[in-house]
Design a protein around this motif. Structure first.
Motif, PDB file in Angstrom:
ATOM      1  N   MET A  80      -5.630 -12.900  57.313  1.00  0.00           N
ATOM      2  CA  MET A  80      -4.696 -13.396  56.311  1.00  0.00           C
ATOM      3  C   MET A  80      -4.075 -14.716  56.768  1.00  0.00           C
ATOM      4  N   ARG A  81      -3.350 -15.347  55.891  1.00  0.00           N
ATOM      5  CA  ARG A  81      -2.776 -16.669  56.180  1.00  0.00           C
ATOM      6  C   ARG A  81      -1.935 -16.635  57.463  1.00  0.00           C
ATOM      7  N   GLY A  82      -2.245 -17.544  58.373  1.00  0.00           N
ATOM      8  CA  GLY A  82      -1.488 -17.641  59.611  1.00  0.00           C
ATOM      9  C   GLY A  82      -1.854 -16.604  60.648  1.00  0.00           C
ATOM     10  N   CYS A  83      -2.809 -15.727  60.368  1.00  0.00           N
ATOM     11  CA  CYS A  83      -3.219 -14.684  61.315  1.00  0.00           C
ATOM     12  C   CYS A  83      -4.598 -14.997  61.877  1.00  0.00           C
ATOM     13  N   GLY A  84      -4.855 -14.513  63.081  1.00  0.00           N
ATOM     14  CA  GLY A  84      -6.158 -14.750  63.691  1.00  0.00           C
ATOM     15  C   GLY A  84      -6.481 -16.220  63.852  1.00  0.00           C
ATOM     16  N   GLN A  85      -5.447 -17.040  64.108  1.00  0.00           N
ATOM     17  CA  GLN A  85      -5.600 -18.488  64.285  1.00  0.00           C
ATOM     18  C   GLN A  85      -6.134 -19.183  63.028  1.00  0.00           C
ATOM     19  N   SER A  86      -5.879 -18.600  61.875  1.00  0.00           N
ATOM     20  CA  SER A  86      -6.229 -19.283  60.631  1.00  0.00           C
ATOM     21  C   SER A  86      -5.155 -20.317  60.316  1.00  0.00           C
TER      22      SER A  86
END
Length: 246
Positions: free
Chosen positions: A160-166
């Protein structure tokens, strides 16, 4: 008025703790006796599996038979200890991902990590959504990816947005409801149009907050599909055939 509200809240908390202790004591008696059926105690809701009447879940002995249910070691009976130990000790397999950044209608970006091994349009797919703030590198997600590959599925993980270095490109991050359904729909539509065959099946697995997103997605999209036009390509590309909430 504030004092009255505080007393009411304290009374409700005490009542909930008492009910929780009663439930734990009842479960302890059930496991020790190995009863096949769960006795309904007056004033309490019996433990049960909530699913479709023809669901395969009812045929799983680990669910239908109390003797087969998982029992943690004595030194991990505490829920907090169980969680902490798993986070520190569980390593999980190494998974090789190929990342695809997907643009959303409001200018946001979600990251879809596709497992390189075992990919193919002619296979059924599993889309995974991790817990709060997590991503594709979480050990439990990697373990489930490996399990999906071993079972013959292709797998992908939605960060999701901002998670997993996205990357973060909008003021909004993610939540269990607001906007996250559309973000998941973006990933599902990409998978169905770019990765899967027209008749391919897609299952979604979500943990914790991710499970809420999956549940909300199915609750929102499925009624639209049942009422909508079967020739609607956008609606057809949003289909998820099965969902699992953990």
């Amino acid at each position: 008025r504030s004092v009255s509200k505080f007393r009411s809240l304290a009374g409700n908390l005490a009542k909930n703790r008492l009910n929780l202790r009663r439930d734990n004591a009842r479960r302890s008696r059930m496991h020790s006796s190995g009863a096949n059926e769960i006795e309904k105690i007056e004033g309490e809701v019996p433990e049960r599996v909530i699913c479709h009447e023809n669901s395969l879940l009812l045929n799983l002995p680990e669910i239908s038979d109390p003797k087969r249910r998982y029992q943690p070691p004595v030194w991990l009976r505490n829920n907090h200890a169980h969680t902490i130990f798993a986070a520190l000790a569980r390593k999980g397999p190494s998974i090789d991902y190929e990342r695809t950044l997907l643009d959303t209608d409001d200018g946001g970006v979600v990251a879809l990590d596709i497992v390189r091994e075992g990919g193919g349009a002619n296979r059924d797919w599993v889309l995974m959504v991790s817990g709060l703030g997590g991503g594709s590198e979480d050990s439990y997600v990697r373990s489930m990816c490996q399990a999906a590959l071993d079972a013959g599925y292709s797998a992908a993980v939605l960060n999701m947005r901002g998670c997993g270095q996205s990357p973060v490109t909008t003021p909004r991050f993610f939540s269990a409801m607001q906007g996250s359904i559309q973000d998941m729909q973006t990933a599902v539509q990409y998978m169905r149009t770019k990765l899967m065959s027209p008749n391919g099946r897609l299952a979604a697995i979500g943990w914790s907050n991710g499970g809420t997103i999956v549940g909300n997605y199915l609750a929102r999209i499925q009624p639209q599909m049942e009422k909508g036009n079967s020739d609607d390509s956008e609606l057809a590309s949003s289909r998820v055939d099965a969902g699992v909430v953990l």
